[in-house]
Motif scaffolding. Structure first.
Motif, mmCIF file in Angstrom:
data_model
loop_
_atom_site.group_PDB
_atom_site.id
_atom_site.type_symbol
_atom_site.label_atom_id
_atom_site.label_comp_id
_atom_site.label_asym_id
_atom_site.label_seq_id
_atom_site.Cartn_x
_atom_site.Cartn_y
_atom_site.Cartn_z
ATOM 1 N N GLY A 66 -21.685 9.014 17.517
ATOM 2 C CA GLY A 66 -22.312 8.257 18.587
ATOM 3 C C GLY A 66 -22.550 9.060 19.844
ATOM 4 O O GLY A 66 -23.261 8.606 20.749
ATOM 5 N N GLY A 67 -21.961 10.234 19.901
ATOM 6 C CA GLY A 67 -22.096 11.075 21.071
ATOM 7 C C GLY A 67 -23.365 11.911 21.056
ATOM 8 O O GLY A 67 -24.219 11.769 20.170
ATOM 9 N N SER A 68 -23.468 12.800 22.036
ATOM 10 C CA SER A 68 -24.663 13.627 22.205
ATOM 11 C C SER A 68 -24.278 15.089 22.403
ATOM 12 O O SER A 68 -23.208 15.405 22.917
ATOM 13 C CB SER A 68 -25.468 13.165 23.425
ATOM 14 N N LEU A 69 -25.179 15.943 21.984
ATOM 15 C CA LEU A 69 -25.086 17.377 22.238
ATOM 16 C C LEU A 69 -26.484 17.895 22.518
ATOM 17 O O LEU A 69 -27.478 17.324 22.051
ATOM 18 C CB LEU A 69 -24.499 18.117 21.039
ATOM 19 N N VAL A 116 -33.463 12.518 11.337
ATOM 20 C CA VAL A 116 -33.161 12.667 12.763
ATOM 21 C C VAL A 116 -34.178 11.992 13.673
ATOM 22 O O VAL A 116 -33.998 11.965 14.888
ATOM 23 C CB VAL A 116 -33.014 14.151 13.162
ATOM 24 N N LYS A 117 -35.240 11.468 13.084
ATOM 25 C CA LYS A 117 -36.268 10.815 13.894
ATOM 26 C C LYS A 117 -35.666 9.677 14.710
ATOM 27 O O LYS A 117 -34.886 8.874 14.206
ATOM 28 C CB LYS A 117 -37.380 10.284 12.989
ATOM 29 N N SER A 149 -26.889 9.942 19.472
ATOM 30 C CA SER A 149 -26.410 9.066 18.388
ATOM 31 C C SER A 149 -26.001 9.881 17.175
ATOM 32 O O SER A 149 -26.397 9.591 16.031
ATOM 33 C CB SER A 149 -27.491 8.054 18.002
ATOM 34 N N LEU A 150 -25.220 10.901 17.412
ATOM 35 C CA LEU A 150 -24.833 11.809 16.338
ATOM 36 C C LEU A 150 -23.987 11.106 15.292
ATOM 37 O O LEU A 150 -23.173 10.215 15.609
ATOM 38 C CB LEU A 150 -24.102 13.010 16.911
ATOM 39 N N LYS A 151 -24.158 11.545 14.053
ATOM 40 C CA LYS A 151 -23.444 10.992 12.914
ATOM 41 C C LYS A 151 -22.647 12.099 12.239
ATOM 42 O O LYS A 151 -23.021 13.277 12.336
ATOM 43 C CB LYS A 151 -24.423 10.399 11.914
ATOM 44 N N PRO A 152 -21.595 11.746 11.520
ATOM 45 C CA PRO A 152 -20.830 12.779 10.809
ATOM 46 C C PRO A 152 -21.709 13.613 9.876
ATOM 47 O O PRO A 152 -21.447 14.821 9.710
ATOM 48 C CB PRO A 152 -19.790 11.966 10.032
ATOM 49 N N GLY A 206 -26.801 31.151 14.615
ATOM 50 C CA GLY A 206 -26.273 29.842 14.261
ATOM 51 C C GLY A 206 -25.206 29.371 15.233
ATOM 52 O O GLY A 206 -24.456 30.162 15.800
ATOM 53 N N THR A 207 -25.147 28.059 15.403
ATOM 54 C CA THR A 207 -24.123 27.444 16.249
ATOM 55 C C THR A 207 -23.585 26.211 15.523
ATOM 56 O O THR A 207 -24.357 25.420 14.970
ATOM 57 C CB THR A 207 -24.677 27.089 17.650
ATOM 58 N N GLN A 208 -22.274 26.074 15.519
ATOM 59 C CA GLN A 208 -21.636 25.000 14.760
ATOM 60 C C GLN A 208 -21.688 23.687 15.525
ATOM 61 O O GLN A 208 -21.350 23.621 16.715
ATOM 62 C CB GLN A 208 -20.178 25.350 14.468
ATOM 63 N N VAL A 209 -22.101 22.646 14.834
ATOM 64 C CA VAL A 209 -22.049 21.282 15.361
ATOM 65 C C VAL A 209 -21.158 20.463 14.432
ATOM 66 O O VAL A 209 -21.418 20.398 13.223
ATOM 67 C CB VAL A 209 -23.451 20.651 15.446
ATOM 68 N N THR A 210 -20.121 19.883 14.981
ATOM 69 C CA THR A 210 -19.201 19.062 14.196
ATOM 70 C C THR A 210 -19.119 17.678 14.817
ATOM 71 O O THR A 210 -18.831 17.543 16.003
ATOM 72 C CB THR A 210 -17.797 19.685 14.149
ATOM 73 N N VAL A 211 -19.392 16.670 13.997
ATOM 74 C CA VAL A 211 -19.349 15.285 14.453
ATOM 75 C C VAL A 211 -18.217 14.577 13.720
ATOM 76 O O VAL A 211 -18.236 14.465 12.494
ATOM 77 C CB VAL A 211 -20.683 14.565 14.198
ATOM 78 N N SER A 212 -17.249 14.118 14.474
ATOM 79 C CA SER A 212 -16.094 13.447 13.867
ATOM 80 C C SER A 212 -16.333 11.940 13.812
ATOM 81 O O SER A 212 -17.005 11.364 14.668
ATOM 82 C CB SER A 212 -14.834 13.753 14.664
#
Length: 119
Positions: free
Chosen positions: A15-18, A63-64, A84-87, A112-118
């Motif tokens: 649910g967060g944003s980056l 992602v739309k 609205s990020l999802k795992p 590359g950059t790591q994105v982790t959604v918990s």
């Protein structure tokens, strides 16, 4: 040679944003498109979003409505706002630049950059 430096990855709750940014430098001639791709463990690299030098955008269906790609042509940067990020968005995100030079097309990738959604 062209260098792409990505920033903005990290850990966020569902649910967060980056916001990811990618800055291009080096031998830049005529950029055709810039974009973001991602690769999750055990999966192939996939398109997330691209934007042409004219501003036309293309998004993966997944992602739309949640992600927005933008570019600053004067600074040769591309940004991906992810809301609205999802795992299932967890992956390594790669910046890509496609340019034309001497009548040939060249592709360049960031590290590359790591994105982790918990959850």
């Amino acid at each position: 040679q062209v260098q792409l430096v990505e920033s903005g990855g990290g850990l966020v709750q569902a649910g967060g944003s980056l916001r990811l940014s990618c800055a291009a430098s080096g031998s830049i001639f005529r950029i055709n498109t810039m974009g973001w791709y991602r690769q999750a463990p055990g999966k192939q690299r996939e398109l997330v979003a691209t934007i042409t030098s004219g501003g036309s955008t293309n998004y993966a269906d997944s992602v739309k409505g949640r992600f927005t790609i933008s570019t600053d042509n004067a600074k040769n940067t591309v940004t991906l706002q992810m809301n609205s990020l999802k795992p299932e968005d967890t992956a390594v995100y790669y910046c890509k630049l496609v340019q034309t030079a001497r009548a040939a097309e060249y592709n360049y990738w960031g590290q590359g950059t790591q994105v982790t959604v918990s959850s």
